[in-house]
Design an enzyme around this catalytic site. Structure first.
Site, PDB file in Angstrom:
ATOM      1  N   PHE A  35       0.837  -1.198   0.000  1.00  0.00           N
ATOM      2  CA  PHE A  35       0.000   0.000   0.000  1.00  0.00           C
ATOM      3  C   PHE A  35       0.878   1.257   0.000  1.00  0.00           C
ATOM      4  O   PHE A  35       0.676   2.173  -0.794  1.00  0.00           O
ATOM      5  CB  PHE A  35      -0.926  -0.010   1.223  1.00  0.00           C
ATOM      6  CG  PHE A  35      -1.942   1.096   1.230  1.00  0.00           C
ATOM      7  CD1 PHE A  35      -3.198   0.905   0.681  1.00  0.00           C
ATOM      8  CD2 PHE A  35      -1.644   2.338   1.785  1.00  0.00           C
ATOM      9  CE1 PHE A  35      -4.141   1.924   0.678  1.00  0.00           C
ATOM     10  CE2 PHE A  35      -2.572   3.360   1.782  1.00  0.00           C
ATOM     11  CZ  PHE A  35      -3.827   3.150   1.231  1.00  0.00           C
ATOM     12  N   SER A  81     -30.984  19.095  16.749  1.00  0.00           N
ATOM     13  CA  SER A  81     -30.511  18.259  17.847  1.00  0.00           C
ATOM     14  C   SER A  81     -31.584  17.207  18.095  1.00  0.00           C
ATOM     15  O   SER A  81     -32.527  17.081  17.308  1.00  0.00           O
ATOM     16  CB  SER A  81     -30.181  19.114  19.071  1.00  0.00           C
ATOM     17  OG  SER A  81     -31.314  19.338  19.821  1.00  0.00           O
ATOM     18  N   GLU A 113     -30.320   2.807  16.914  1.00  0.00           N
ATOM     19  CA  GLU A 113     -28.903   3.011  16.618  1.00  0.00           C
ATOM     20  C   GLU A 113     -28.141   3.440  17.863  1.00  0.00           C
ATOM     21  O   GLU A 113     -28.733   3.965  18.797  1.00  0.00           O
ATOM     22  CB  GLU A 113     -28.767   4.106  15.538  1.00  0.00           C
ATOM     23  CG  GLU A 113     -29.474   3.735  14.254  1.00  0.00           C
ATOM     24  CD  GLU A 113     -29.737   4.933  13.359  1.00  0.00           C
ATOM     25  OE1 GLU A 113     -28.988   5.925  13.458  1.00  0.00           O
ATOM     26  OE2 GLU A 113     -30.701   4.862  12.577  1.00  0.00           O
ATOM     27  N   LYS A 115     -25.816   5.890  19.962  1.00  0.00           N
ATOM     28  CA  LYS A 115     -25.565   7.328  19.952  1.00  0.00           C
ATOM     29  C   LYS A 115     -24.079   7.545  20.224  1.00  0.00           C
ATOM     30  O   LYS A 115     -23.621   7.490  21.364  1.00  0.00           O
ATOM     31  CB  LYS A 115     -26.417   8.032  21.012  1.00  0.00           C
ATOM     32  CG  LYS A 115     -26.353   9.536  20.927  1.00  0.00           C
ATOM     33  CD  LYS A 115     -27.425  10.162  21.818  1.00  0.00           C
ATOM     34  CE  LYS A 115     -27.501  11.664  21.638  1.00  0.00           C
ATOM     35  NZ  LYS A 115     -26.252  12.379  21.915  1.00  0.00           N
ATOM     36  N   ASP A 117     -20.594   9.148  20.798  1.00  0.00           N
ATOM     37  CA  ASP A 117     -20.255  10.353  21.537  1.00  0.00           C
ATOM     38  C   ASP A 117     -19.038  11.018  20.918  1.00  0.00           C
ATOM     39  O   ASP A 117     -17.906  10.721  21.275  1.00  0.00           O
ATOM     40  CB  ASP A 117     -19.987   9.983  22.998  1.00  0.00           C
ATOM     41  CG  ASP A 117     -20.050  11.202  23.887  1.00  0.00           C
ATOM     42  OD1 ASP A 117     -20.453  12.272  23.396  1.00  0.00           O
ATOM     43  OD2 ASP A 117     -19.692  11.090  25.072  1.00  0.00           O
ATOM     44  N   LYS A 311     -30.775   8.366  26.775  1.00  0.00           N
ATOM     45  CA  LYS A 311     -29.406   8.524  27.279  1.00  0.00           C
ATOM     46  C   LYS A 311     -29.164   7.614  28.470  1.00  0.00           C
ATOM     47  O   LYS A 311     -30.017   7.488  29.347  1.00  0.00           O
ATOM     48  CB  LYS A 311     -29.157   9.972  27.684  1.00  0.00           C
ATOM     49  CG  LYS A 311     -29.125  10.897  26.490  1.00  0.00           C
ATOM     50  CD  LYS A 311     -28.175  12.043  26.716  1.00  0.00           C
ATOM     51  CE  LYS A 311     -28.125  12.928  25.482  1.00  0.00           C
ATOM     52  NZ  LYS A 311     -27.469  14.188  25.705  1.00  0.00           N
ATOM     53  N   CYS A 405       4.464  27.477  44.190  1.00  0.00           N
ATOM     54  CA  CYS A 405       4.624  26.031  44.309  1.00  0.00           C
ATOM     55  C   CYS A 405       4.677  25.660  45.790  1.00  0.00           C
ATOM     56  O   CYS A 405       5.439  26.245  46.558  1.00  0.00           O
ATOM     57  CB  CYS A 405       5.905  25.595  43.601  1.00  0.00           C
ATOM     58  SG  CYS A 405       6.244  23.846  43.792  1.00  0.00           S
ATOM     59  N   CYS A 423       5.600  25.097  37.649  1.00  0.00           N
ATOM     60  CA  CYS A 423       6.685  25.526  38.519  1.00  0.00           C
ATOM     61  C   CYS A 423       7.953  25.373  37.693  1.00  0.00           C
ATOM     62  O   CYS A 423       8.267  24.292  37.229  1.00  0.00           O
ATOM     63  CB  CYS A 423       6.755  24.657  39.775  1.00  0.00           C
ATOM     64  SG  CYS A 423       8.317  24.843  40.651  1.00  0.00           S
ATOM     65  N   CYS A 429      13.198  21.857  42.785  1.00  0.00           N
ATOM     66  CA  CYS A 429      11.873  21.457  43.258  1.00  0.00           C
ATOM     67  C   CYS A 429      11.826  19.929  43.404  1.00  0.00           C
ATOM     68  O   CYS A 429      11.952  19.201  42.413  1.00  0.00           O
ATOM     69  CB  CYS A 429      10.834  21.964  42.262  1.00  0.00           C
ATOM     70  SG  CYS A 429       9.148  21.694  42.765  1.00  0.00           S
TER      71      CYS A 429
HETATM   72  P1  AMP Z   1     -27.581  16.050  21.512  1.00  0.00           P
HETATM   73  O1  AMP Z   1     -26.217  16.604  21.195  1.00  0.00           O
HETATM   74  O2  AMP Z   1     -27.654  15.404  22.851  1.00  0.00           O
HETATM   75  O3  AMP Z   1     -28.686  16.999  21.184  1.00  0.00           O
HETATM   76  O4  AMP Z   1     -27.774  14.829  20.509  1.00  0.00           O
HETATM   77  C1  AMP Z   1     -27.824  15.032  19.139  1.00  0.00           C
HETATM   78  C2  AMP Z   1     -26.548  14.582  18.530  1.00  0.00           C
HETATM   79  O5  AMP Z   1     -26.371  13.178  18.672  1.00  0.00           O
HETATM   80  C3  AMP Z   1     -26.534  14.761  17.053  1.00  0.00           C
HETATM   81  O6  AMP Z   1     -26.174  16.062  16.706  1.00  0.00           O
HETATM   82  C4  AMP Z   1     -25.475  13.800  16.622  1.00  0.00           C
HETATM   83  O7  AMP Z   1     -24.224  14.454  16.623  1.00  0.00           O
HETATM   84  C5  AMP Z   1     -25.407  12.777  17.723  1.00  0.00           C
HETATM   85  N1  AMP Z   1     -25.630  11.379  17.284  1.00  0.00           N
HETATM   86  C6  AMP Z   1     -24.817  10.353  17.625  1.00  0.00           C
HETATM   87  N2  AMP Z   1     -25.240   9.194  17.093  1.00  0.00           N
HETATM   88  C7  AMP Z   1     -26.356   9.466  16.377  1.00  0.00           C
HETATM   89  C8  AMP Z   1     -27.247   8.666  15.584  1.00  0.00           C
HETATM   90  N3  AMP Z   1     -27.086   7.340  15.459  1.00  0.00           N
HETATM   91  N4  AMP Z   1     -28.271   9.300  14.990  1.00  0.00           N
HETATM   92  C9  AMP Z   1     -28.446  10.633  15.136  1.00  0.00           C
HETATM   93  N5  AMP Z   1     -27.656  11.440  15.871  1.00  0.00           N
HETATM   94  C10 AMP Z   1     -26.603  10.871  16.496  1.00  0.00           C
HETATM   95 ZN    ZN Z   2       8.275  23.769  42.733  1.00  0.00          ZN
END
Ligand code: AMP
Ligand code: ZN
Length: 666
Positions: A35, A81, A113, A115, A117, A311, A405, A423, A429
């Protein structure tokens, strides 16, 4: 000429395809070496024939483009959101509302699905090419992070299959736990303050100006929604399937279900399972599957009516803040640490929580005696997330960050742009001096057997150890009279120190604890300069010209070597016989490993997973994260995940335990 074009095109296509197989499907069909060869060939051709430049060439993935300021652009379709809930009752009420709008006869199915983070992103594709990547921003407009996003391997630069000519796709850019931990290990090794959590780190990374730095971070992207005027699908679940075919990474965890009850099973299943996911999720997203129903349901001002985020409750426990102490790291960085009334979170006793820096204390407006809420999320160190406003400590007990310190009295300094106070009294130190010796003997540096951190502190306090060079002057008779020192252990300690003289130059260099010189940089420097003398004599300009050595590192090196105390330490180390020159080692490929695909699972008695990975790669093997029919070996440690085992059996992949692995190695 046309043959050059053809060559370039065929290399680009092949590289797009292999990138997809490696990063999205986790099923590479060529070696990393091959690659890299193809990529280099393409880079050369693009350099020789700039007229065939392509903004979406696979060479864009290594980065290089700089974004001076991130342009704000309106979203074609707003990024909403999600409404969210923590309870089953509310989900059931939500279904009632849906049924009311859609009619009692309507059959509702749901796409469940994870969520993810991370940081949400909206990608625009025109004729199958990625042309724009925007952050969510305020939902109506976001920042263009296109150049940085192109370095993320799981985001296709060119699509495959029957994609529409123009559409947007939304997803979440995340930093997997392993990558995050590795970045923090490197920070710790360099004596820099740690990153707080994967989400913030991903978000900060996407706003770096230099895309080649972004390319080095192990970011990943999961896609979860299409947006466009004429999409070739009529449900969310179909959209996920199509996106996968076009080349996007869409996790297989999504599930289509037919009742709220099943939604609950999904939630329950992942509540447990999420702990073993390689990345963090903070809940589940439930979406009404059919687009015609989604259309009828529409949006509130902020969020779609057809989706709901459930959540997971991070385990949060209240306790009393007893005190704030300040730790001085090896490089002088000051970390405030909250001392708490002990509590149990997720099965472990918690007495302390990191407060990170002065800003964090200010933000929380902490007072000693406050009732605080402590959470242990994905991060290993627990943190204070809020204070109970009805249960405050006295106003006069407000926590103000120290100005001097506590160990040596020096006035603390904070450089502009840095969150951390330092510091700067490196030579007097105590915790910095002890920390430097502890770093030197550490596992990743000199790895001195028989000598631990506590003993170093003891030897320092007894006046036997004042710098790393003193280690090599220690004598048995000096140590024996100290408390808890037995004859055998002291012999081992002396033997361990003696043996460390064989450690290669790169380890010694890393062990010196020069600011910003982590393990990787130490290796590069030792390869490039070959000896401490050459390195010492290198000018700032010369250092900066070296690959991967930026101005910050170069300055730090020059600074280090110009200090007479450090010069003395180095000449002493040299006189004691440490390795201060690079000895060339040959690449040691192993015939049983070359090109073979390994998956590692579980933990091992005789080596860490990291060591095993390194070994396999150095022998020419390929490490994959999941088992497929193409896997050659599954190396199974203790507590291996059951799913890997089932898959291996399904595909007749040989499973080797620790002992059998050692036989393979021979
Ligand atoms: P919140 O920030 O708590 O309002 O949640 C909304 C955010 O969840 C969206 O803006 C997405 O960035 C995020 N998110 C993560 N996984 C998913 C998913 N499977 N479907 C939709 N939103 C998602
Ligand atoms: Zn120190």
């Amino acid at each position: 000429m046309s043959s050059v074009v053809e060559k370039i095109e065929s290399l680009r296509n092949a590289l797009h395809e292999h990138n997809h197989r490696y990063y999205v499907l986790d099923q590479p069909t060529i070696s990393d070496y091959r690659f890299d060869q193809m990529l280099r060939e393409l880079q050369q051709l693009e350099k020789d024939y700039p007229e065939f430049n392509d903004q979406n060439s696979p060479t864009q993935r290594v980065g290089g483009g700089v974004t001076k300021s991130f342009e704000t652009i309106a979203h074609r379709f707003p990024m909403y959101s999600l409404s969210n809930t923590y309870s089953r009752e509310e989900l059931e009420l939500w279904e009632e509302r849906l049924q009311k709008i859609l009619g009692p006869e309507a059959v509702i199915t749901y796409s469940c699905e994870l969520k993810f983070d991370g940081v949400s992103v909206s990608l625009t594709y025109e004729n199958g090419a990625l042309i724009k990547a925007l952050t969510r921003g305020d939902g109506a407009q976001g920042d263009a992070i296109t150049t940085n996003v192109k370095t993320i391997h799981t985001i296709p630069l060119k699509l495959k299959g029957d994609y529409p000519p123009f559409f947007e796709i939304r997803g979440e850019i995340i930093l997997p736990r392993e990558g995050f931990n590795k970045m923090n290990e490197e920070r710790a090794a360099k004596g820099e303050p740690l990153y707080m959590n994967p989400r913030n780190t991903a978000s900060g990374t996407l706003k770096l100006q230099d895309s080649s730095l972004v390319a080095k971070r192990p970011l990943n992207c999961f896609l979860y929604a299409l947006a466009g005027d004429q999409l070739p699908v009529n449900s969310q679940f179909q959209a996920l399937g199509k996106a996968r075919l076009w080349g996007f990474k869409v996790p297989k965890s999504a599930k289509l279900v037919t009742s709220i009850n099943e939604v609950f099973e999904f939630i329950k299943y992942w509540d447990e399972k999420r702990k073993s996911l390689p990345y963090e999720i903070d809940g589940i997203v439930v979406k009404v599957n059919r687009f015609d129903q989604q259309h009828k349901l529409g949006f509130t001002a902020k969020a779609p009516r057809w989706a709901m985020a459930y959540k997971y409750q991070a385990e949060r426990v209240a306790t009393i803040l007893k005190d704030v102490q300040y730790q001085v790291g090896r490089t002088g960085a000051i970390t405030p640490v909250a001392q708490l009334d002990p509590i149990i979170i997720s099965g472990t006793t918690v007495k302390r929580a990191s407060l990170h820096n002065a800003d964090q204390i200010e933000k929380l407006n902490l007072r000693i005696g406050d009732r605080v809420f402590v959470e242990k999320g994905g991060e290993i160190i627990p943190k204070i997330t809020a204070i109970d406003s009805s249960n405050r400590g006295l106003e006069e007990a407000k926590v103000t960050f120290i100005t001097n310190c506590l160990e040596c009295g020096s006035v603390l300094e904070r450089e502009s742009g840095e969150a951390q106070h330092y510091c700067k009294n490196e030579t007097e130190c105590a915790p910095q001096k002890i920390g430097k010796i502890q770093h030197f003997i550490g596992r990743k540096a000199m790895d001195i057997e028989g000598l631990g951190e506590e003993t170093v502190a003891l030897l320092y306090q007894e006046g036997l150890l004042n710098s790393i060079a003193d280690l090599y002057r220690l004598e048995k008779d000096q140590i024996l009279p100290l408390e808890r020192m037995a004859d055998k252990s002291v012999s081992n300690l002396i033997k361990g120190i003696e043996k460390s003289k064989e450690k290669p130059f790169a380890k010694v260099l890393f062990g010196l604890g020069i600011r910003y010189v982590g393990e990787t940089i130490a290796k590069k420097l030792s390869k490039r300069f070959k000896s401490i003398h050459a390195l010492k004599q290198a000018s700032l300009e010369h250092l900066i010209e070296t690959n991967d050595i930026g101005e910050r590192i170069a300055k730090s090196l020059v600074n280090y070597f110009s200090d007479p105390i450090n010069q003395l330490t180095i000449s002493r180390l040299e006189s004691y016989g440490l390795q201060l020159n690079e000895v060339e080692t040959e690449q040691n490929y192993h015939s049983a490993y070359i090109g073979k695909r390994f998956v590692i699972s579980g933990v091992f008695d005789q080596f860490s997973r990291e060591e095993l990975k390194k070994e396999i790669e150095s022998f020419g093997g390929i490490i994959l994260s999941s088992v497929s029919p193409k896997t050659d070996y599954l190396i199974a440690g203790n507590d291996m995940g059951p799913s890997k085992k089932i898959k291996a059996n399904q595909h007749n992949v040989p499973i080797l335990n620790e002992f059998e692995y050692l036989i393979l190695k021979g």
